[in-house]
Design an enzyme around this catalytic site. Sequence first.
Site, mmCIF file in Angstrom:
data_model
loop_
_atom_site.group_PDB
_atom_site.id
_atom_site.type_symbol
_atom_site.label_atom_id
_atom_site.label_comp_id
_atom_site.label_asym_id
_atom_site.label_seq_id
_atom_site.Cartn_x
_atom_site.Cartn_y
_atom_site.Cartn_z
ATOM 1 N N CYS A 45 0.843 -1.194 0.000
ATOM 2 C CA CYS A 45 0.000 0.000 0.000
ATOM 3 C C CYS A 45 0.882 1.248 0.000
ATOM 4 O O CYS A 45 1.752 1.394 0.860
ATOM 5 C CB CYS A 45 -0.901 0.009 1.230
ATOM 6 S SG CYS A 45 -1.819 1.542 1.384
ATOM 7 N N CYS A 54 -3.432 0.603 8.909
ATOM 8 C CA CYS A 54 -2.874 -0.753 8.961
ATOM 9 C C CYS A 54 -1.555 -0.747 9.720
ATOM 10 O O CYS A 54 -0.555 -0.270 9.209
ATOM 11 C CB CYS A 54 -2.596 -1.279 7.563
ATOM 12 S SG CYS A 54 -4.069 -1.514 6.581
ATOM 13 N N TYR A 279 -25.531 -5.334 25.447
ATOM 14 C CA TYR A 279 -24.793 -4.615 24.405
ATOM 15 C C TYR A 279 -25.153 -5.226 23.045
ATOM 16 O O TYR A 279 -24.284 -5.645 22.287
ATOM 17 C CB TYR A 279 -23.278 -4.694 24.630
ATOM 18 C CG TYR A 279 -22.831 -4.301 26.010
ATOM 19 C CD1 TYR A 279 -22.439 -2.994 26.288
ATOM 20 C CD2 TYR A 279 -22.791 -5.239 27.044
ATOM 21 C CE1 TYR A 279 -22.028 -2.633 27.563
ATOM 22 C CE2 TYR A 279 -22.388 -4.882 28.320
ATOM 23 C CZ TYR A 279 -22.008 -3.581 28.575
ATOM 24 O OH TYR A 279 -21.585 -3.245 29.840
ATOM 25 N N ASP A 348 -21.289 -8.239 24.845
ATOM 26 C CA ASP A 348 -20.408 -7.842 23.742
ATOM 27 C C ASP A 348 -20.134 -6.344 23.887
ATOM 28 O O ASP A 348 -20.599 -5.539 23.071
ATOM 29 C CB ASP A 348 -21.106 -8.182 22.409
ATOM 30 C CG ASP A 348 -20.228 -7.905 21.207
ATOM 31 O OD1 ASP A 348 -19.055 -7.512 21.389
ATOM 32 O OD2 ASP A 348 -20.717 -8.074 20.072
ATOM 33 N N CYS A 375 -13.790 -7.017 21.947
ATOM 34 C CA CYS A 375 -12.901 -6.442 20.934
ATOM 35 C C CYS A 375 -11.604 -5.948 21.574
ATOM 36 O O CYS A 375 -10.797 -5.321 20.906
ATOM 37 C CB CYS A 375 -13.609 -5.327 20.165
ATOM 38 S SG CYS A 375 -14.334 -4.095 21.238
#
Length: 418
Positions: A45, A54, A279, A348, A375
């Site tokens: 990229c 990224c 959630y 979550d 997450c």
Amino acid sequence: MTVFVTGALKGEKCLVQLDKVGRSAAWGHTVKVASPSPARTASDCPHFAFCGGCSLRHMTYTEELAFKWQKVLDCLERIGGWIPSDFVIYGTENTERYRNKVQFPISGSSVGFYAAGTHTVTDVNDCLLQPLPAAQLRGALKKYMEQYSVSAYDERSGGGLLRHLYVRTNRAEESLCCLLVNGKSLPHEDALVSLLRAAEPGLKGVVLGVNEKRNNVILGDSYRTLWGDDFLMDEMCGLSFRLSVPSFYQVNTPQAEKLYSLALDFAALGGSETALDLYCGIGTITLCLARRVKSAIGAELVPQAIDDAKENARRNGIENVEFFCGDASDIAAKLATDGVRPDVITVDPPRKGLAEDVVVSIAQMAPRRVVYVSCDPATLARDIKRFTKNGYRPVKAAAVDLFPRTHHVESVALLVRE
Ligand code: SAH
């Protein structure tokens, strides 16, 4: 002293510039790689050197999965005090253009991304993580700004109009576009809609979101439809979902399906259970649960997401489900006091994890199983420890890579009542 270094890979010898030295740790970045790892790859990229998106594009995907596997395990062990056995990370074949949502910040004449660690927006005409419609709509917005001299919001002065371009794209490559604006309207809105529609034939709607506050919040306080729909539909787990602009939706749909199917496996449902999904967003996990249990409840803070969740239950003909809008702490406490005793509770939460009192309320409701989708492995590990102090034991965990080429990773863990 531990030194956290960006841009270096395990086993490499590097020249590192220290950026910050703390009392027990330091932070730096790689200036030169003296002996590269066999896992190092040249980034494909052109924006990689400055873009903050990224962070792992300099390593092979195999190495990236090993890195994430280790990262989650390290958190579970060091913070959670637990080493899961048979811990697996589920990777993906599809590491490019997987994101179904993009939010481009706008500044000056640039529509792009923040340079790593800054608030400087750099033009990025295409991004390898984004679906093509996002690039097309971005191009059209640039044309509109130029043609009609429309200003970008200026963080320092608080003046200017355009703050963010938000694009959500579904599996059928249809898109919904939202302009976040420091104001209630834009000049030449009809011309803007025409340019966007001409650029992207799959466009289903254009929405204007108002954010007149001097903050960094992306989403708006109110929304006005400029053309078409104010939502997008998508298919997931064999169900169809309505997505409004402010509603959360996992950005990588096929990998989210893997994550949810693991969560359902962990829940080990027989059909006669009651389930609570805290959630719940637009009800993705709730509705998957509802198909497999006697009845399910979903709870979520964002009102538009709860509206979507109710509509999603209706559209999918699912009647054994109820949704509540509010803070998870309040709802969990109320359900516990009301004597609600679900067999299974799924949670979550966002990255900051569960509020401590949510763990206590869950323990009070005494489900046999708690399935925790996370997450952020660090807060997951912290919360697992809190659960162990409230009568629960972690049994198994797995990780799913929803965010290839970035350092983010999802995990799911099962806790059972002692
Ligand atoms: N389970 C859903 C959403 C997960 S994201 C899915 O997989 O799609 C986390 C969700 O928690 C978001 O929808 C967010 O709006 C919601 N949320 C954040 N803080 C909350 C709180 N204090 N109480 C309840 N919900 C909250």
